[in-house]
Design an enzyme around this catalytic site. Structure first.
Site, PDB file in Angstrom:
ATOM      1  N   THR A  17       0.940  -1.298  -0.028  1.00 51.58           N
ATOM      2  CA  THR A  17      -0.071   0.063  -0.316  1.00 51.58           C
ATOM      3  C   THR A  17       0.950   1.179  -0.112  1.00 51.58           C
ATOM      4  O   THR A  17       0.331   2.273  -0.553  1.00 51.58           O
ATOM      5  CB  THR A  17      -0.905   0.100   1.237  1.00 51.58           C
ATOM      6  OG1 THR A  17      -1.716  -1.204   1.323  1.00 51.58           O
ATOM      7  CG2 THR A  17      -1.717   1.189   1.251  1.00 51.58           C
TER       8      THR A  17
ATOM      9  N   TYR B 203      -8.018   0.754  -3.748  1.00 54.20           N
ATOM     10  CA  TYR B 203      -6.951   1.303  -4.348  1.00 54.20           C
ATOM     11  C   TYR B 203      -5.972   0.163  -4.891  1.00 54.20           C
ATOM     12  O   TYR B 203      -6.395  -1.049  -4.628  1.00 54.20           O
ATOM     13  CB  TYR B 203      -6.001   2.100  -3.483  1.00 54.20           C
ATOM     14  CG  TYR B 203      -5.433   1.268  -2.172  1.00 54.20           C
ATOM     15  CD1 TYR B 203      -6.345   0.976  -1.166  1.00 54.20           C
ATOM     16  CD2 TYR B 203      -4.208   0.469  -2.388  1.00 54.20           C
ATOM     17  CE1 TYR B 203      -5.760  -0.087  -0.117  1.00 54.20           C
ATOM     18  CE2 TYR B 203      -3.835  -0.381  -1.256  1.00 54.20           C
ATOM     19  CZ  TYR B 203      -4.611  -0.476  -0.128  1.00 54.20           C
ATOM     20  OH  TYR B 203      -4.282  -1.285   0.827  1.00 54.20           O
TER      21      TYR B 203
ATOM     22  N   THR C 265       1.432  -4.540   4.194  1.00 56.94           N
ATOM     23  CA  THR C 265       1.387  -5.048   5.536  1.00 56.94           C
ATOM     24  C   THR C 265       0.820  -6.259   5.898  1.00 56.94           C
ATOM     25  O   THR C 265       1.106  -6.870   6.884  1.00 56.94           O
ATOM     26  CB  THR C 265       0.541  -4.013   6.295  1.00 56.94           C
ATOM     27  OG1 THR C 265      -0.662  -3.750   5.894  1.00 56.94           O
ATOM     28  CG2 THR C 265       1.204  -2.453   6.438  1.00 56.94           C
TER      29      THR C 265
ATOM     30  N   LYS D 286       0.210  -8.153  12.799  1.00 58.72           N
ATOM     31  CA  LYS D 286      -0.981  -7.317  12.395  1.00 58.72           C
ATOM     32  C   LYS D 286      -2.109  -7.516  12.961  1.00 58.72           C
ATOM     33  O   LYS D 286      -2.615  -8.672  12.886  1.00 58.72           O
ATOM     34  CB  LYS D 286      -0.950  -7.152  10.913  1.00 58.72           C
ATOM     35  CG  LYS D 286      -1.948  -6.503  10.235  1.00 58.72           C
ATOM     36  CD  LYS D 286      -2.108  -6.416   8.599  1.00 58.72           C
ATOM     37  CE  LYS D 286      -3.074  -5.316   7.941  1.00 58.72           C
ATOM     38  NZ  LYS D 286      -2.969  -5.213   6.654  1.00 58.72           N
TER      39      LYS D 286
ATOM     40  N   GLU E 226      -2.831 -29.376  27.608  1.00 59.28           N
ATOM     41  CA  GLU E 226      -4.232 -30.110  27.371  1.00 59.28           C
ATOM     42  C   GLU E 226      -3.840 -31.186  26.341  1.00 59.28           C
ATOM     43  O   GLU E 226      -4.512 -32.232  26.513  1.00 59.28           O
ATOM     44  CB  GLU E 226      -5.181 -29.267  26.826  1.00 59.28           C
ATOM     45  CG  GLU E 226      -5.714 -28.513  27.828  1.00 59.28           C
ATOM     46  CD  GLU E 226      -7.156 -27.475  27.344  1.00 59.28           C
ATOM     47  OE1 GLU E 226      -8.026 -28.175  27.035  1.00 59.28           O
ATOM     48  OE2 GLU E 226      -6.911 -26.392  27.121  1.00 59.28           O
TER      49      GLU E 226
HETATM   50  N1  GLU Z   1      -2.980  -6.010   0.867  1.00 61.99           N
HETATM   51  C1  GLU Z   1      -2.080  -4.691   0.845  1.00 61.99           C
HETATM   52  C2  GLU Z   1      -0.652  -5.393   1.122  1.00 61.99           C
HETATM   53  O1  GLU Z   1      -0.425  -6.008   1.880  1.00 61.99           O
HETATM   54  C3  GLU Z   1      -2.650  -4.017   1.972  1.00 61.99           C
HETATM   55  C4  GLU Z   1      -1.827  -3.882   3.002  1.00 61.99           C
HETATM   56  C5  GLU Z   1      -1.111  -2.758   2.895  1.00 61.99           C
HETATM   57  O2  GLU Z   1       0.246  -2.779   2.600  1.00 61.99           O
HETATM   58  O3  GLU Z   1      -1.315  -2.048   4.069  1.00 61.99           O
HETATM   59  O4  GLU Z   1       0.280  -5.026   0.243  1.00 61.99           O
END
Ligand code: GLU
Length: 357
Positions: free
Chosen positions: A41, A54, A120, A193, A314
Site C-alpha cells: 500500500t 486502491y 502490511t 498485524k 491439554e
Molecule cells: N494487501 C495490501 C498489502 O499487503 C494491503 C496492506 C498494506 O500494504 O497496507 O500489500
C-alpha cells in the site's frame, strides 16, 4: 592520439564509478542505506484521496524516496525494486531473492543498513523470515503503510523517513529485523498485524514495543527475544525453494480430512491454528498422529491472538508426536517450520528450535 584520449576518458569514468559504490552520492558523515522495494500500500495508488479501494504496488521506489522531505539528510540512500506486489502475493521466490540480496549488500563495507518497503498483510512473515536468515548485525528494517500514497493523510512518507532513521542509527545494530511503522519499532519475532485498516495495526502483544521513533529520533526499550540474524543457525544460501507447510484452522467440528488432503497435496509440515492452547478435536488429533508416523511434522499453534501454546498441557505432545509452537502464531510457526524442514531434524530438535527462535 584520439584513441589514447578515449581510453583515458574511459579510465576516468571507471575510476569515478568505482568510487561511488551502489550509486550512493557520498556524504562521508552519513550512513549508506539501501531501500529494497517490494510494493504494498505504501506504493499504492487510488483515483481519489478518500476512497477505500486502491491498487497496491503501483509507485516505484525512486518516486517514493523523492516524496519524503528531508530523507536524504538522514543517509546516503539508493533504491532497488525487488518486486512490486500487494503483499498477499509475496512469495518464497521473492523471499529468497530478498534474503540473498540483503546478505550480499550487508557483507560489504559500503552498506550500513537496509530498509524494505512491503505491504502490511504479510509483512510480519517476511520480517520474521529475514530475522532467521540474514547473516549480519547491521540494521534491517521493514516498513509500509496502511493508506495508499494518494490518500488524505497518507502515512507512508513518515514511515519511510522513520525506517531510514532507524536503519541509519548505530544504536539499531544487533536488534535483528525490525518493523518500523506508526512511530513504533517492533521486533520481527514479536510483532503481528492486528487491524485490517487502522494505521495502528502492528502490535507486539506478548512482549511490547522494542522502541519508538518520532520524526527520526529514536529510543530502544529492549533487545529482541530469541536468536536472530547473525546468531541464527538457518541459511538459505543456495536454496531454491522451501518445503511446503500448510496452516489448518481449528474450530467446531474441524474436518480432520484436511490434514490428509494437505499431505496428499505435498505438505511436509502442517501448522494447526488450533483453538485455545493449540487444541484440536479427537479426529484431528488422530490424523495428526498418523501424519507424524509418516514423517510429517505437525506443529500446534493457536488461532487465539495472544498467549503460549504449552507442550503437554491439554494435548499430550509426547503421545501424538506434535510440536508446541510456544509463543509463535500460526503464520510465523509456518515460516520457522519451513526453514526447519530444509534439513533432517529430530522432533526434539524442532521443539528446541521453537523454544529458541
Ligand atoms: N494487501 C495490501 C498489502 O499487503 C494491503 C496492506 C498494506 O500494504 O497496507 O500489500
Amino acid at each position: 592520439m584520439k584513441i589514447k584520449l578515449i581510453l583515458k576518458s574511459i579510465l576516468v569514468i571507471v575510476l569515478i564509478a568505482a568510487m561511488i559504490p551502489y550509486g550512493f552520492s557520498q556524504d562521508k558523515n552519513l550512513k549508506n542505506i539501501v531501500i529494497l522495494a517490494t510494493g504494498g500500500t505504501i506504493a499504492g495508488f487510488a483515483e481519489s484521496g478518500t476512497q477505500a479501494g486502491y491498487t497496491s504496488g503501483q509507485v516505484g521506489i525512486q518516486t517514493m524516496i523523492d516524496a519524503v522531505p528531508g530523507i536524504k539528510k538522514l543517509a546516503n540512500i539508493t533504491g532497488e525494486q525487488i518486486a512490486n506486489v500487494g503483499s498477499q502475493d509475496m512469495s518464497v521466490e521473492v523471499w529468497l531473492k530478498l534474503a540473498n540480496r540483503i546478505n550480499e549488500l550487508l557483507a560489504t563495507d559500503d552498506v550500513d543498513g537496509i530498509v524494505i518497503t512491503h505491504g502490511t498483510d504479510t509483512q510480519e512473515e517476511t520480517a520474521y523470515f529475514l530475522n532467521l536468515v540474514v547473516k549480519s548485525d547491521k540494521p534491517v528494517v521493514t516498513t509500509g503503510s496502511m493508506r495508499p500514497s494518494t490518500a488524505v493523510s497518507a502515512e507512508g512518507p513518515l514511515n519511510l523517513y522513520n525506517a531510514v532513521a532507524v536503519a541509519a542509527n548505530p544504536k539499531s545494530k544487533g536488534h535483528g529485523v525490525m518493523i518500523v511503522m506508526n512511530d513504533q519499532i517492533h521486533s520481527a519475532q514479536a510483532v503481528t498485524k492486528t487491524n485490517t485498516t487502522s494505521v495502528e495495526t502492528f502490535k507486539s502483544p506478548m512482549q511490547g514495543l522494542m522502541g519508538a521513533v518520532i520524526y527520526g529520533q529514536l529510543e530502544f526499550y529492549r533487545t529482541p527475544h530469541g536468536l536472530h540474524t547473525y546468531e541464527s543457525e538457518f541459511s538459505v544460501k543456495g536454496v531454491k525453494e522451501l518445503p511446503r507447510v500448510d496452516i489448518i484452522y481449528g474450530g467446531v467440528d474441524m474436518p480432520a480430512d484436511l490434514i490428509d488432503l494437505s499431505i496428499k497435496a505435498g505438505a511436509k509440515g502442517i501448522v494447526i491454528a488450533g483453538v485455545g492452547n493449540g487444541n484440536m478435536n479427537a479426529a484431528s488429533l488422530a490424523a495428526s498422529k498418523k501424519a507424524a508416523a509418516n514423517g510429517i511434522v505437525v506443529v500446534r499453534s493457536t488461532r487465539v491472538p495472544t498467549g503460549y501454546v504449552l507442550r503437554n498441557a491439554e494435548c499430550n505432545d509426547d503421545e501424538y508426536n506434535t510440536i508446541a509452537s510456544d509463543e509463535l502464531n500460526a503464520q510465523k510457526s509456518r515460516v520457522l517450520l519451513m526453514l526447519c524442514l530444509l534439513k533432517d531434524r529430530s522432533l526434539d530438535d524442532i521443539q528446541k528450535i521453537f523454544y529458541t527462535y
